[in-house]
Design a protein around this motif. Sequence first.
Motif, PDB file in Angstrom:
ATOM      1  N   LEU A 102      -2.981  -3.996  36.651  1.00 24.28           N
ATOM      2  CA  LEU A 102      -2.909  -4.798  37.878  1.00 24.28           C
ATOM      3  C   LEU A 102      -2.333  -6.178  37.592  1.00 24.28           C
ATOM      4  N   TYR A 103      -2.779  -6.779  36.487  1.00 26.37           N
ATOM      5  CA  TYR A 103      -2.281  -8.108  36.123  1.00 26.37           C
ATOM      6  C   TYR A 103      -0.779  -8.071  35.861  1.00 26.37           C
ATOM      7  N   ASN A 212       4.471 -17.265  35.108  1.00 27.48           N
ATOM      8  CA  ASN A 212       3.835 -16.331  34.181  1.00 27.48           C
ATOM      9  C   ASN A 212       3.392 -17.015  32.901  1.00 27.48           C
ATOM     10  N   THR A 213       4.202 -17.952  32.416  1.00 24.51           N
ATOM     11  CA  THR A 213       3.818 -18.699  31.215  1.00 24.51           C
ATOM     12  C   THR A 213       2.573 -19.531  31.470  1.00 24.51           C
ATOM     13  N   GLY A 214       2.547 -20.212  32.621  1.00 27.10           N
ATOM     14  CA  GLY A 214       1.390 -21.029  32.951  1.00 27.10           C
ATOM     15  C   GLY A 214       0.141 -20.202  33.151  1.00 27.10           C
ATOM     16  N   LEU A 215       0.278 -19.061  33.842  1.00 29.45           N
ATOM     17  CA  LEU A 215      -0.877 -18.199  34.062  1.00 29.45           C
ATOM     18  C   LEU A 215      -1.395 -17.634  32.746  1.00 29.45           C
ATOM     19  N   GLY A 216      -0.478 -17.225  31.871  1.00 29.49           N
ATOM     20  CA  GLY A 216      -0.904 -16.718  30.570  1.00 29.49           C
ATOM     21  C   GLY A 216      -1.631 -17.771  29.748  1.00 29.49           C
ATOM     22  N   TYR A 217      -1.137 -19.001  29.821  1.00 26.44           N
ATOM     23  CA  TYR A 217      -1.793 -20.090  29.083  1.00 26.44           C
ATOM     24  C   TYR A 217      -3.209 -20.330  29.606  1.00 26.44           C
ATOM     25  N   VAL A 218      -3.348 -20.323  30.929  1.00 28.59           N
ATOM     26  CA  VAL A 218      -4.668 -20.553  31.525  1.00 28.59           C
ATOM     27  C   VAL A 218      -5.631 -19.446  31.131  1.00 28.59           C
ATOM     28  N   LEU A 219      -5.181 -18.195  31.183  1.00 19.98           N
ATOM     29  CA  LEU A 219      -6.057 -17.069  30.855  1.00 19.98           C
ATOM     30  C   LEU A 219      -6.503 -17.119  29.387  1.00 19.98           C
TER      31      LEU A 219
END
Length: 222
Positions: A102-103, A212-219
């Motif tokens: 889903l992600y 996507n880079t920002g979301l990956g960093y946050v996760l």
Amino acid sequence: MDFLKILKSFEDFVYEALIWLVLLPKTLWRIVRRPRQMVTYVQAEQDREGDDRYGDAISPPLLLILCVLVAHVLDLALRKQAAPAMGTLAGALLKSEENLLLYRTMAFGIWSLAGAVWYLRHSRQPIHRLNLRNPFYEQCYLVAPFALAVSISTSLALVGGVLSAVGVGLFLLALLWFCIAEWHWVRERAALGKVHAAVVAGGLVLVGLLANTGLGYVLRHL
């Protein structure tokens, strides 16, 4: 009676799943070869009534989902999956295969949504689910082969060795194709000049990469 309904539903599912084996590579090949024609195809199919839409292809959102699924299966075959670091937000959200799929689908869908929202803003249309559908579907067709290639290239790069170089090459090729496809889409959808369309298309690609880079960093860090 209920048992017969279950059998009928299972029959329909098996038929659709087997048809996908034929229509998936056919649809992808048509998009890769002629992305502009497939955008026109989406516009024509969306104007049709009834249940026979996309009879000779896979519908855009479903194609994106299937591309992510195929890439995930190949990823599992290529390398041993590393579990997300415990204690992080990624570890909590992506601990199951369903959540991971889903992600990944939502992550690539960001490009589709960005393109659709930009078009509505440019054409001064209200951002409404009905207005978003057509440009979103068009973008899904352009994003699907890009998502498949990028996912496979990432898996190859993480394997190491010669496959890592192959993965980098595949990623660059997919990115080039996607940028060109987006450029054509922006030019024809918004009737912009070559330079203006190139700036917009580059901006849309960059928005997806940054999101996507920002979301990956946050996760990974929460």
